[in-house]
Design a protein around this motif. Sequence first.
Motif, PDB file in Angstrom:
ATOM      1  N   ASN A  48       0.822  -1.206   0.000  1.00  0.00           N
ATOM      2  CA  ASN A  48       0.000   0.000   0.000  1.00  0.00           C
ATOM      3  C   ASN A  48       0.858   1.259   0.000  1.00  0.00           C
ATOM      4  O   ASN A  48       1.907   1.313   0.658  1.00  0.00           O
ATOM      5  CB  ASN A  48      -0.881   0.030   1.256  1.00  0.00           C
ATOM      6  CG  ASN A  48      -1.704  -1.222   1.429  1.00  0.00           C
ATOM      7  OD1 ASN A  48      -2.808  -1.318   0.922  1.00  0.00           O
ATOM      8  ND2 ASN A  48      -1.163  -2.201   2.139  1.00  0.00           N
ATOM      9  N   ILE A  50       0.275   5.582   0.410  1.00  0.00           N
ATOM     10  CA  ILE A  50      -0.637   6.698   0.696  1.00  0.00           C
ATOM     11  C   ILE A  50       0.114   8.006   0.490  1.00  0.00           C
ATOM     12  O   ILE A  50       1.226   8.186   0.989  1.00  0.00           O
ATOM     13  CB  ILE A  50      -1.190   6.621   2.136  1.00  0.00           C
ATOM     14  CG1 ILE A  50      -2.094   5.387   2.282  1.00  0.00           C
ATOM     15  CG2 ILE A  50      -1.972   7.885   2.486  1.00  0.00           C
ATOM     16  CD1 ILE A  50      -2.670   5.209   3.660  1.00  0.00           C
ATOM     17  N   GLU A  53      -1.646  11.607   3.141  1.00  0.00           N
ATOM     18  CA  GLU A  53      -2.757  11.155   3.982  1.00  0.00           C
ATOM     19  C   GLU A  53      -4.121  11.387   3.336  1.00  0.00           C
ATOM     20  O   GLU A  53      -5.128  11.493   4.016  1.00  0.00           O
ATOM     21  CB  GLU A  53      -2.701  11.827   5.358  1.00  0.00           C
ATOM     22  CG  GLU A  53      -1.440  11.493   6.142  1.00  0.00           C
ATOM     23  CD  GLU A  53      -1.476  12.016   7.561  1.00  0.00           C
ATOM     24  OE1 GLU A  53      -1.830  13.198   7.755  1.00  0.00           O
ATOM     25  OE2 GLU A  53      -1.163  11.236   8.474  1.00  0.00           O
ATOM     26  N   SER A  56      -4.785   6.833  -1.849  1.00  0.00           N
ATOM     27  CA  SER A  56      -4.117   5.547  -1.659  1.00  0.00           C
ATOM     28  C   SER A  56      -4.015   4.791  -2.986  1.00  0.00           C
ATOM     29  O   SER A  56      -4.820   4.983  -3.900  1.00  0.00           O
ATOM     30  CB  SER A  56      -4.861   4.691  -0.631  1.00  0.00           C
ATOM     31  OG  SER A  56      -6.157   4.344  -1.095  1.00  0.00           O
ATOM     32  N   LYS A 103      -9.419   6.691  -1.472  1.00  0.00           N
ATOM     33  CA  LYS A 103      -9.428   7.969  -0.762  1.00  0.00           C
ATOM     34  C   LYS A 103      -9.381   7.684   0.725  1.00  0.00           C
ATOM     35  O   LYS A 103     -10.021   6.767   1.219  1.00  0.00           O
ATOM     36  CB  LYS A 103     -10.705   8.746  -1.108  1.00  0.00           C
ATOM     37  CG  LYS A 103     -10.815  10.109  -0.463  1.00  0.00           C
ATOM     38  CD  LYS A 103      -9.932  11.115  -1.159  1.00  0.00           C
ATOM     39  CE  LYS A 103     -10.216  12.546  -0.663  1.00  0.00           C
ATOM     40  NZ  LYS A 103      -9.777  12.808   0.712  1.00  0.00           N
ATOM     41  N   ILE A 104      -8.580   8.487   1.429  1.00  0.00           N
ATOM     42  CA  ILE A 104      -8.411   8.338   2.876  1.00  0.00           C
ATOM     43  C   ILE A 104      -9.286   9.353   3.602  1.00  0.00           C
ATOM     44  O   ILE A 104      -9.315  10.533   3.241  1.00  0.00           O
ATOM     45  CB  ILE A 104      -6.933   8.544   3.281  1.00  0.00           C
ATOM     46  CG1 ILE A 104      -6.034   7.557   2.554  1.00  0.00           C
ATOM     47  CG2 ILE A 104      -6.772   8.434   4.792  1.00  0.00           C
ATOM     48  CD1 ILE A 104      -6.250   6.114   2.918  1.00  0.00           C
ATOM     49  N   ARG A 114      -8.720   5.510  10.553  1.00  0.00           N
ATOM     50  CA  ARG A 114      -9.015   6.114   9.259  1.00  0.00           C
ATOM     51  C   ARG A 114      -9.733   5.107   8.371  1.00  0.00           C
ATOM     52  O   ARG A 114      -9.598   3.890   8.546  1.00  0.00           O
ATOM     53  CB  ARG A 114      -7.731   6.606   8.584  1.00  0.00           C
ATOM     54  CG  ARG A 114      -6.782   5.498   8.178  1.00  0.00           C
ATOM     55  CD  ARG A 114      -5.423   6.037   7.781  1.00  0.00           C
ATOM     56  NE  ARG A 114      -4.527   4.971   7.337  1.00  0.00           N
ATOM     57  CZ  ARG A 114      -3.196   5.046   7.360  1.00  0.00           C
ATOM     58  NH1 ARG A 114      -2.602   6.158   7.799  1.00  0.00           N
ATOM     59  NH2 ARG A 114      -2.456   4.036   6.931  1.00  0.00           N
ATOM     60  N   ASN A 116     -10.057   3.789   4.509  1.00  0.00           N
ATOM     61  CA  ASN A 116      -9.365   3.742   3.226  1.00  0.00           C
ATOM     62  C   ASN A 116     -10.329   3.099   2.235  1.00  0.00           C
ATOM     63  O   ASN A 116     -10.437   1.885   2.156  1.00  0.00           O
ATOM     64  CB  ASN A 116      -8.070   2.944   3.363  1.00  0.00           C
ATOM     65  CG  ASN A 116      -7.236   2.941   2.093  1.00  0.00           C
ATOM     66  OD1 ASN A 116      -7.678   3.387   1.043  1.00  0.00           O
ATOM     67  ND2 ASN A 116      -6.035   2.404   2.188  1.00  0.00           N
ATOM     68  N   SER A 118     -11.329   1.949  -1.155  1.00  0.00           N
ATOM     69  CA  SER A 118     -10.565   1.569  -2.344  1.00  0.00           C
ATOM     70  C   SER A 118     -11.458   0.857  -3.366  1.00  0.00           C
ATOM     71  O   SER A 118     -12.283   0.020  -3.013  1.00  0.00           O
ATOM     72  CB  SER A 118      -9.405   0.650  -1.946  1.00  0.00           C
ATOM     73  OG  SER A 118      -8.711   0.186  -3.068  1.00  0.00           O
ATOM     74  N   GLU A 163      -8.699   1.271   9.035  1.00  0.00           N
ATOM     75  CA  GLU A 163      -7.321   1.049   9.463  1.00  0.00           C
ATOM     76  C   GLU A 163      -7.083   1.710  10.811  1.00  0.00           C
ATOM     77  O   GLU A 163      -7.580   2.816  11.066  1.00  0.00           O
ATOM     78  CB  GLU A 163      -6.347   1.596   8.418  1.00  0.00           C
ATOM     79  CG  GLU A 163      -6.502   0.942   7.065  1.00  0.00           C
ATOM     80  CD  GLU A 163      -5.547   1.476   6.020  1.00  0.00           C
ATOM     81  OE1 GLU A 163      -5.277   0.753   5.036  1.00  0.00           O
ATOM     82  OE2 GLU A 163      -5.055   2.618   6.175  1.00  0.00           O
ATOM     83  N   THR A 173      -6.257  -3.840  10.890  1.00  0.00           N
ATOM     84  CA  THR A 173      -7.234  -3.517   9.851  1.00  0.00           C
ATOM     85  C   THR A 173      -8.509  -4.338  10.020  1.00  0.00           C
ATOM     86  O   THR A 173      -8.483  -5.459  10.533  1.00  0.00           O
ATOM     87  CB  THR A 173      -6.668  -3.814   8.442  1.00  0.00           C
ATOM     88  OG1 THR A 173      -6.388  -5.211   8.325  1.00  0.00           O
ATOM     89  CG2 THR A 173      -5.406  -3.011   8.173  1.00  0.00           C
TER      90      THR A 173
END
Length: 202
Positions: A48, A50, A53, A56, A103-104, A114, A116, A118, A163, A173
Motif C-alpha cells: 500500500n 498513501i 494522507e 491511496s 481515498k483516505i 481512518r 481507506n 478503495s 485502518e 485492519t
Amino acid sequence: MKSIDKIIILLFIISVTFVNAQFRENNALYTSGELNLGNYIGVDINLNYIYKENYSFKIGYTGNIRKPKSQPEDYSSGLTGVLLFGAANPYDQLENYQIGVGKIYKLNPRGTIRANISLGLGYTIIKEPENWIRINNGFLAENYTWNYNRYSTFSVILNPKIEFPFSRFYGLTLSPLFQINKDRTYIGIGVGQMIGLLRKRK
C-alpha cells in the motif's frame, strides 16, 4: 581527506536526510495482510502507498478456497486426508491479482483511525473440481477421482477498509471485501495487520 571532500560528503548526508524526512512527511508505504471469511475463506496480501494522507494506491493478491459446490455427498478423503488435515482435498479456488486506488478519510484528529475506501480491478483465476468418478480405494484414500477446471476473468473490487495505525509502524485492519465478476462473486470481511511507514509523526 581534503576539506572540499568533507564538505561534499556532509552536503550529501544532509540532502539524503532531508529527502528522507520529506518522504516520511508526505508518503506512507506499508504492507497489509488479512485473513478473510465469507462465502470463501482465505488471505489478502497488499503493498500500500498513501500520498499526503489523502489518496491511496495498492497492488495485491487474494487467495480463497471453499468446499466444492460440485462435490458428491458421499465423498471421503480417507484416512490419508485426515492425517494431512485436508491439505490434499479438492477445493473451489478463487485467486485474484489486483490493483486499486482510494481515498483516505480520518475518523479521529490524531489519525489513528481512518477509512481507506478503495476501488480496483483484478485478474481472477478460478479453479473448480469436476468429472467426479467413484472408485474403490478402501478407507485409506479418496473414494473419488476428479480433475480441475481452470479459467480466468476480470473482477471489480470494492474494499472499504478501516485502518488503525496505532503507531507510525504498526496497526490493525478491518476490511469488508467484494470481488465481483461474471462467473463468481466473493463477499466477506477480513481482519489483519499493517507493517511499515503508516503515517506522519504526531
